[in-house]
Design a protein around this motif. Structure first.
Motif, short mmCIF file in Angstrom:
data_model
loop_
_atom_site.label_atom_id
_atom_site.label_comp_id
_atom_site.label_asym_id
_atom_site.label_seq_id
_atom_site.Cartn_x
_atom_site.Cartn_y
_atom_site.Cartn_z
N MET A 168 38.52 3.91 -26.26
CA MET A 168 37.48 4.65 -26.96
C MET A 168 37.69 4.50 -28.48
N ALA A 194 30.22 9.70 -25.40
CA ALA A 194 30.98 8.50 -25.76
C ALA A 194 31.47 7.79 -24.51
N HIS A 221 30.96 3.93 -23.40
CA HIS A 221 32.14 3.09 -23.12
C HIS A 221 32.45 3.17 -21.64
N CYS A 281 33.84 5.81 -35.86
CA CYS A 281 32.41 5.60 -35.73
C CYS A 281 31.63 6.77 -36.35
N THR A 295 32.57 17.40 -29.68
CA THR A 295 32.38 16.12 -30.36
C THR A 295 33.73 15.47 -30.59
N ILE A 296 33.69 14.17 -30.83
CA ILE A 296 34.93 13.43 -31.11
C ILE A 296 35.62 14.04 -32.32
N GLU A 339 28.54 12.99 -31.55
CA GLU A 339 28.60 12.51 -30.17
C GLU A 339 29.72 13.22 -29.43
N SER A 354 30.71 9.73 -34.21
CA SER A 354 31.72 10.68 -33.75
C SER A 354 31.49 12.09 -34.28
N CYS A 395 35.98 5.30 -30.84
CA CYS A 395 35.02 6.19 -31.48
C CYS A 395 35.56 6.89 -32.72
#
Length: 73
Positions: free
Chosen positions: A30, A46, A50, A35, A10-11, A41, A38, A32
């Protein structure tokens, strides 16, 4: 040995490895980082959202940054 990230993280997990990765994500298009998605995701997901971001290239860039950062320590 440097830490590595992969596109199925994940981010939030990626940023937790090294906060310097935030700049790389932002520079790659990005946004993210702040967000709410994040948290769950993945980088691959992501990247799908994007379009135009080559996730494999981004993973390579982040891992190169982490490798360089590990030598600097």
């Amino acid at each position: 040995m440097a830490k590595k990230i992969h596109k199925d993280m994940t981010i939030n997990e990626i940023i937790a490895v090294d906060e310097g990765i935030v700049a790389i994500l932002l520079n790659s298009g990005m946004p993210c980082v702040g967000c709410p998605m994040s948290q769950r995701e993945t980088l691959a997901e992501a990247g799908f959202v994007h379009q135009g971001v080559d996730i494999d290239d981004l993973v390579d860039e982040i891992n190169e940054y982490l490798e360089a950062a590990s030598y600097a320590q």
